[in-house]
Design an enzyme around this catalytic site. Sequence first.
Site, PDB file in Angstrom:
ATOM      1  N   ARG A  32       0.788  -1.229   0.000  1.00 30.96           N
ATOM      2  CA  ARG A  32       0.000   0.000   0.000  1.00 30.96           C
ATOM      3  C   ARG A  32       0.824   1.286   0.000  1.00 30.96           C
ATOM      4  O   ARG A  32       0.606   2.161  -0.807  1.00 30.96           O
ATOM      5  CB  ARG A  32      -0.928   0.026   1.231  1.00 30.96           C
ATOM      6  CG  ARG A  32      -2.062  -0.963   1.179  1.00 30.96           C
ATOM      7  CD  ARG A  32      -3.119  -0.573   2.204  1.00 30.96           C
ATOM      8  NE  ARG A  32      -4.131  -1.594   2.361  1.00 30.96           N
ATOM      9  CZ  ARG A  32      -5.204  -1.467   3.128  1.00 30.96           C
ATOM     10  NH1 ARG A  32      -5.378  -0.359   3.810  1.00 30.96           N
ATOM     11  NH2 ARG A  32      -6.096  -2.426   3.236  1.00 30.96           N
ATOM     12  N   HIS A  78      -7.684  -4.454  -7.493  1.00 37.47           N
ATOM     13  CA  HIS A  78      -7.425  -3.788  -6.211  1.00 37.47           C
ATOM     14  C   HIS A  78      -8.676  -3.856  -5.337  1.00 37.47           C
ATOM     15  O   HIS A  78      -9.539  -2.982  -5.409  1.00 37.47           O
ATOM     16  CB  HIS A  78      -7.040  -2.327  -6.481  1.00 37.47           C
ATOM     17  CG  HIS A  78      -6.346  -1.646  -5.343  1.00 37.47           C
ATOM     18  ND1 HIS A  78      -5.077  -1.964  -4.937  1.00 37.47           N
ATOM     19  CD2 HIS A  78      -6.750  -0.649  -4.500  1.00 37.47           C
ATOM     20  CE1 HIS A  78      -4.712  -1.195  -3.934  1.00 37.47           C
ATOM     21  NE2 HIS A  78      -5.724  -0.395  -3.640  1.00 37.47           N
ATOM     22  N   TYR A 122     -18.778  12.104 -13.062  1.00 32.20           N
ATOM     23  CA  TYR A 122     -18.782  13.300 -13.895  1.00 32.20           C
ATOM     24  C   TYR A 122     -17.474  13.501 -14.660  1.00 32.20           C
ATOM     25  O   TYR A 122     -17.436  14.252 -15.626  1.00 32.20           O
ATOM     26  CB  TYR A 122     -19.033  14.551 -13.044  1.00 32.20           C
ATOM     27  CG  TYR A 122     -20.348  14.539 -12.321  1.00 32.20           C
ATOM     28  CD1 TYR A 122     -21.548  14.420 -13.025  1.00 32.20           C
ATOM     29  CD2 TYR A 122     -20.403  14.635 -10.937  1.00 32.20           C
ATOM     30  CE1 TYR A 122     -22.765  14.412 -12.348  1.00 32.20           C
ATOM     31  CE2 TYR A 122     -21.602  14.625 -10.263  1.00 32.20           C
ATOM     32  CZ  TYR A 122     -22.785  14.508 -10.971  1.00 32.20           C
ATOM     33  OH  TYR A 122     -23.977  14.490 -10.310  1.00 32.20           O
TER      34      TYR A 122
END
Length: 740
Positions: A32, A78, A122
């Site tokens: 990570r 993931h 968006y």
Amino acid sequence: MSETEPKIKDVALKEELSKRYLSYAMSTIVSRSLPDVRDGLKPVHRRLLFAMRQLHLDPKTGYKKCARVVGDVIGKYHPHGDVGVYGAMVRLAQDFSVRYPLVDGQGNFGNIDGDGAAAMRYTEARLTDFAMALMEGLSDDAVDFVDTYDGEEQEPAVMPAAVPNLLCNGSSGIAVGMATNIPTHNLSEVCDALLYLVDNKEATDEALVQRLKGPDFPTGGVIVDSFESIVNTYKQGKGSFRIRAKWEKEDLGHGLYQIVVTEIPYGVIKSKLIERIAELLNEKKLPLLADIRDESAQDIRIVLEPKTRTVDANMLMELLFKETELESKFNMNMNVLDSDCVPRVMSIGEVLREYLNHRLQVLKRRTNHRLSKILARLEILSGYLTAYLNLDEIICIIREEDDAKAVMIKKFKLSDNQAEAILNMKLKSLRKLEESEIRAEFDALTDEKKGLEDILSNEEKQWAKVAEEIKATKERFGKKTALGRRRTEFASAPTDIEITIDALVEKEPITVILSQKGWIRAMKGYVNLSDEFKFKEDDGLLKAIHAQTTDKIVLLDTSGKFFTIQASDIPSGRGFGQPLRLMVDLSNNDNISEMFVFEPSASYVLASNTGHGFVVDENHIIAQTRTGRKIMNLADGEKSVLCKKITGDMVAIVGENRKLLIFKVEEIPSMARGRGVTLQKYKDGQMSDMQIFDSNVGFSYNRSGGVTVEKELMTWLGHRAQSGKLVPFGFPKTNKFYKE
């Protein structure tokens, strides 16, 4: 486990916690938080780019919704939250966060004011050329692929990284027990350091930094560290860089100007920076600044208005650098996963060497991959050529034999692949022209095969090829391009500039007048000190001095306290001024005995009415608060009455008994605080006046309306604590050297 064995086992809690926490910590570190030194990517970034590649979102195609990309990433590669994945994607698209964006975003991806990006439904995105270069070679077996978390697909363990992404785009992250924070750099300069390292395998970190120069932040700014400090930081892999905003002075005419900030330090949010400056301005903690405006559009433009036209621009900016985030520190911690996935802090030389070794392995793997493709193709082409040489016989075999493939293999000593390829040939391929093309291709591939084998057998040629690829990368993304030009500049480390009252106030001459009743005022210009000044009824002149509005005025009261006021704060005008007690905390039982202009590096003789005193320097007489600074300790009934600047090597003291004593100043000890020593002994009476003078000049006093200079000192010359001799004939009856 058999049915007879217990399904619950007793284990030590401490031991089990240690094992599980260690597993969690390693997962956080490796999977990570820390980037790989080879491609500079964390797993989430690597998976993002790979998923976009699989969706064919290259720079030449159209955009796709970010929600589609995020869905693919968390669904295939993931298994974590979409918020974190989208956040990572947004950062890769922000040109103020990464030096070379890996994602080309369309829509609202946030801004330097700290505004967040629009929702993923968006916004749209595709890969940049830089990202494509990072993944160049994935189809050529350049790196290992590993199974995804569900085992259904595969993903690259590391990117081929034709660009040195770790240093170019930097990285930051917090793991368990460790963190990383790597600044961004200029690709062209990183390539220069890599090329130097290729030619000089034992290159020192200092030699590499000379080519790397230092960080190159997306938001520009100015690094004000010395070269030695930068080298030391890169050697240790830890340290800090001081970054300042870039500014310029705009002339407005008539002596007016304004300061325009065009670049701010990396990681600073512009809106919060302006908010902080405005807050300090309202709290009156920025006395040199009058106003701040944000006139930014696409580019940053923060306008700073100085308090007055006389304010020095450099001093104003030094104050802002000290008090605000116009100057910030980037704390570098080059903590990365090495090629064996072991986390450690690396020096700049180690990072560059790891990258070069990775590129060498990528070169070998891609070369071997290409070589295997060529060998397979040459095998087929060799079969085709055999077919052309024995075309009629092969056609006959195909028409007449039941197992034509086996017959051809036996008769012409073909491989299974060659025989299969001949059987799959189309009739139109039997043209003579096709045969010549096959021969040409065979010859070209044979030459290429020799070249590849030559590279694989010669390490020197391998490094030459790596250098060639680095040069191509530099040409592609170097300083000649708009993206590649250096943004962050370097400047010499600044010296500390003291913010003085001179910067706040226009320097003008004034005359400071203090009355016997404790009223103080200032008159513009230098007025003759012998003039008759107007005072209130029953009041008169105590002290008048010449000063500048930028001066500090020092006052000594009868209790042995020193007070300091700014000359610019003294009220001026035609009135009587204001009570001094409004400016300093002067006790009702005490009065001012001395007033003078503060002079740096000066020393003074401080004395009481009983003839005790000592030497004090300027560092001890300045009071930082209105309560004053106690310097002289006094006995009951004793008062501090005199404070004379040392301007010579001799001191003359006269008492009320008209005894005059002259001795060397060096006999008076220096003290920071105390009662001092006896300067002159009195049987009755007290000290009246004191004068410090140069023995070559002599002491002076008023006589018959004029000033007399006495050079013959022997009559009164003695040592400290003696009584002295009667004053010379004509000495003032006031027992003062000069009329007051």
